[in-house]
Enzyme design. Structure first.
Site, mmCIF file in Angstrom:
data_model
loop_
_atom_site.group_PDB
_atom_site.id
_atom_site.type_symbol
_atom_site.label_atom_id
_atom_site.label_comp_id
_atom_site.label_asym_id
_atom_site.label_seq_id
_atom_site.Cartn_x
_atom_site.Cartn_y
_atom_site.Cartn_z
ATOM 1 N N SER A 44 0.824 -1.215 0.000
ATOM 2 C CA SER A 44 0.000 0.000 0.000
ATOM 3 C C SER A 44 0.854 1.259 0.000
ATOM 4 C CB SER A 44 -0.932 -0.004 1.214
ATOM 5 O OG SER A 44 -0.152 -0.095 2.405
ATOM 6 N N GLY A 45 1.981 1.203 -0.739
ATOM 7 C CA GLY A 45 2.767 2.414 -0.964
ATOM 8 C C GLY A 45 2.229 3.128 -2.196
ATOM 9 N N ALA B 49 2.958 2.802 -5.254
ATOM 10 C CA ALA B 49 2.690 1.915 -6.388
ATOM 11 C C ALA B 49 1.403 1.125 -6.161
ATOM 12 C CB ALA B 49 3.879 0.972 -6.590
ATOM 13 N N SER C 233 8.319 2.798 2.213
ATOM 14 C CA SER C 233 9.064 4.056 2.052
ATOM 15 C C SER C 233 8.168 5.245 1.722
ATOM 16 C CB SER C 233 10.101 3.904 0.930
ATOM 17 O OG SER C 233 11.095 2.997 1.314
ATOM 18 N N THR C 234 7.063 4.993 1.029
ATOM 19 C CA THR C 234 6.266 6.127 0.533
ATOM 20 C C THR C 234 5.882 7.129 1.624
ATOM 21 O OG1 THR C 234 5.423 4.739 -1.247
ATOM 22 C CG2 THR C 234 4.191 6.764 -0.772
ATOM 23 N N GLY D 272 11.517 14.435 -0.633
ATOM 24 C CA GLY D 272 11.729 15.443 -1.677
ATOM 25 C C GLY D 272 10.537 15.636 -2.580
ATOM 26 N N GLU E 274 17.198 19.255 -7.737
ATOM 27 C CA GLU E 274 17.921 18.258 -6.934
ATOM 28 C C GLU E 274 19.161 17.804 -7.684
ATOM 29 O OE1 GLU E 274 15.335 15.019 -5.862
ATOM 30 O OE2 GLU E 274 14.715 15.970 -4.001
ATOM 31 N N HIS F 240 22.533 6.596 1.129
ATOM 32 C CA HIS F 240 22.374 8.038 1.352
ATOM 33 C C HIS F 240 23.436 8.483 2.352
ATOM 34 C CE1 HIS F 240 20.606 11.919 2.166
ATOM 35 N NE2 HIS F 240 19.796 11.729 1.151
ATOM 36 N N ARG G 216 25.758 11.968 -4.350
ATOM 37 C CA ARG G 216 25.398 11.136 -3.210
ATOM 38 C C ARG G 216 26.360 9.967 -2.959
ATOM 39 N NH1 ARG G 216 19.062 9.544 -3.351
ATOM 40 N NH2 ARG G 216 18.471 11.636 -2.787
ATOM 41 N N HIS H 146 19.380 3.164 1.165
ATOM 42 C CA HIS H 146 18.258 4.066 0.931
ATOM 43 C C HIS H 146 17.266 3.538 -0.102
ATOM 44 C CE1 HIS H 146 16.092 7.740 0.653
ATOM 45 N NE2 HIS H 146 16.578 8.104 -0.514
ATOM 46 N N ARG I 151 20.097 5.514 -9.389
ATOM 47 C CA ARG I 151 18.812 6.206 -9.556
ATOM 48 C C ARG I 151 18.994 7.716 -9.489
ATOM 49 N NH1 ARG I 151 14.631 7.815 -5.178
ATOM 50 N NH2 ARG I 151 16.555 7.876 -4.001
ATOM 51 N N SER J 285 11.853 7.693 -8.368
ATOM 52 C CA SER J 285 11.226 6.446 -7.912
ATOM 53 C C SER J 285 9.752 6.622 -7.566
ATOM 54 C CB SER J 285 11.994 5.852 -6.735
ATOM 55 O OG SER J 285 12.407 6.849 -5.855
ATOM 56 N N LEU J 286 9.388 7.738 -6.927
ATOM 57 C CA LEU J 286 7.948 7.966 -6.723
ATOM 58 C C LEU J 286 7.280 8.042 -8.095
ATOM 59 C CD1 LEU J 286 7.822 10.621 -3.831
ATOM 60 C CD2 LEU J 286 7.157 8.229 -3.699
#
Ligand SMILES: Cc1cc2nc3c(=O)[nH]c(=O)nc-3n(C[C@H](O)[C@H](O)[C@H](O)COP(=O)(O)OP(=O)(O)OC[C@H]3O[C@@H](n4cnc5c(N)ncnc54)[C@H](O)[C@@H]3O)c2cc1C
Length: 467
Positions: free
Chosen positions: A7-8, A10, A36-37, A42, A102, A209, A251, A305, A340, A345-346
């Protein structure tokens, strides 16, 4: 029925997409607020600025991916980003007016909602799903039911469910490291898919990270852009000793710098005293500091991360196993390559989720395997290691700086002890890291510090006997 696991961003986007298209959909999740969501900070990369375009966004993504991106996937996502950005707003989500910049992005393209975009987006998608009467049940995926190359349902800790299609949206495996930016992401979906016969890929690529507190709170990159400094316990501002860009180096470079200080026995701090208007501009960070009674000097570590590897899919989410889709961080579309680009990713999770109803009935072509190295891995009936041992072992052997002998040592342990999800994904990651005898993107080998063109290929792993 279609079962979505997770249930993030995606999973909830997929559930919404399917419910709107009137499919019978049920979401199974270990924890509604897990993954993670809800803690993503950011924002979402969208090339909607006046000086931007999907092609420029694609160029930046390919550059970050260090030669291993699937170019078709990259172009698909950067073009779909624009559509999804407006679609979300039509659905009622509000972004702040300005786009952020970013690291690695050549244009301002981070659409965000304050510095807690993930939480806002998660709440928004969850409420929309509830309004659409999507059933969301807390249960844990144990395994997939599959026969004759097709998935037919899932086994959870609360019982079995028959399903026409299963959509895995279970996130990655960064929580299988001692220091990590999220909790509970143990690669359970990826391991289940692999055991059921689906191919996984790029498992060696784990993004670290550089500035995370020991309890896993991410001190956002933007702080360094606004004047935060890296200091060790001797008072040295050490970042310039590793890279002339100092705190603004990429990073992975800074993650190695912070880790090297840690190996030298030095404690590392992020000094926020030069960041202007911290309270106003970084409310979530300020709140974190206030609640813990911390000042402007915060002890930090580097932490796992984001995991680039996952279940191999095409951009539709189709895996190599019929009726099994994988989306979001659990999937590996080839968008990220070897590294990445921040905030992609979101985006990947949103696009795959919101588009899934368009593809759910498509003929099963699956991802392409050609051009990649296919490696068969024997799975033994074995016990797994306990989670703490895996976290410790991954940190030591599969962390920011890797080395052949150390990886071999870890692999020798895992080859007889991979009987649970976190041990199995670690085994696959350690295996891939050992065979990649070069440094590329997020994967750094101290014994092979250079990029080597003979390794410009992806490693695809399949369970022995499944092909
Ligand atoms: C601190 C932090 C900040 C970040 N900031 C950004 C950012 O600004 N921009 C960006 O693009 N990306 C960011 N990322 C990465 C991004 O948040 C993730 O890649 C993305 O949210 C993954 O979404 P997902 O839906 O695939 O998985 P997740 O959001 O991780 O959700 C996984 C879901 O699967 C469920 N699940 C897991 N295992 C099981 C199981 N066995 N059975 C049932 N359910 C299970 C979990 O409960 C959860 O609901 C950040 C990550 C972190 C940790």
């Amino acid at each position: 029925m279609i079962v979505v696991i997770g249930s993030g961003v995606a999973g909830l986007s997929a559930a919404l997409s399917l419910a709107r298209a009137r499919y019978d959909v049920k979401v199974i999740t270990k924890s509604v607020t897990g993954g993670s969501t809800p803690i993503a900070k950011g924002g979402i990369a969208v090339p909607v600025g006046r000086d931007d375009s999907p092609e420029i966004h694609a160029h930046d993504t390919l550059k970050a991916g260090a030669g291993l991106c699937d170019e078709g996937a990259v172009r698909y996502f950067t073009h779909q980003a624009v559509k999804v950005y407006y679609q979300l707003q039509e659905m009622g989500f509000k972004f702040d007016p300005e786009l952020w910049l970013e690291g690695g992005h050549s244009r301002r393209r981070i659409a965000h909602r304050t510095d807690e975009t993930g939480a806002q987006l998660h709440r928004f998608l969850y409420h929309r799903a509830v309004e659409m009467d999507v059933r969301i049940v807390e249960a844990q995926l144990i395994s997939l039911k599959a026969s004759n190359g097709k998935v037919r349902g899932v086994v959870t800790d609360k019982g079995e469910i028959e399903a026409e299609k299963v959509v895995l949206a279970t996130g990655g495996y960064n929580s299988a490291f001692k220091f990590a930016t999220s909790k509970g992401n143990l690669g359970e979906g990826i391991a289940s898919a692999f055991l059921a016969g689906a191919a996984v890929a790029d498992m060696e690529f784990v993004q670290f990270h550089p500035t995370v507190t020991e309890d896993g709170f991410l001190m956002t990159e933007a702080l360094r852009g606004e004047g935060a400094k890296l200091i060790n316990d001797k008072g040295e501002r050490f970042a310039f000793a590793y890279d002339q860009r100092g705190e603004l180096a990429p990073r992975d470079v800074l993650a190695r710098a912070v880790y090297t200080e840690y190996l030298k026995g030095n404690e590392v701090f992020l000094d926020l005293s030069d960041v202007r208007e911290l309270d106003k501009r970084f409310p979530v960070v300020s709140d974190y500091l206030r609640k813990r009674g911390l000042g402007t000097r915060v002890k930090i570590v580097t932490a796992a991360h984001f995991t680039i590897g996952g279940v191999l899919t095409n951009v539709k989410g189709q895996t190599t196993l019929e009726n099994l889709f994988a989306i979001g961080e659990a999937a590996d579309t080839g968008l990220h390559g070897a590294n990445r680009l921040a905030s992609n990713s979101l985006l990947e999770g949103m696009v795959m989720g919101l588009n899934i109803s368009d593809f759910i009935e498509d003929d099963w072509t699956g991802p392409k395997l050609k051009g990649n190295d296919l490696i068969e891995i024997e799975v033994k009936q074995a016990e797994g290691l306990d989670l703490d041992s895996v976290k410790e072992g991954n940190w030591r052997h599969l962390g920011v700086i890797r080395e052949g002998k150390s990886l071999e040592e870890w692999l020798n342990v895992l080859k007889d002890r991979h009987g649970n999800a976190w041990s199995l994904v670690s085994y696959l990651a350690a295996y891939s890291a050992l065979v990649r005898r070069e440094s590329r993107g997020s994967h750094y080998r101290s014994d092979y510090p250079q990029q080597d063109d003979s390794f410009r290929k992806r490693f695809v792993l399949v369970r022995k006997g499944s092909v």
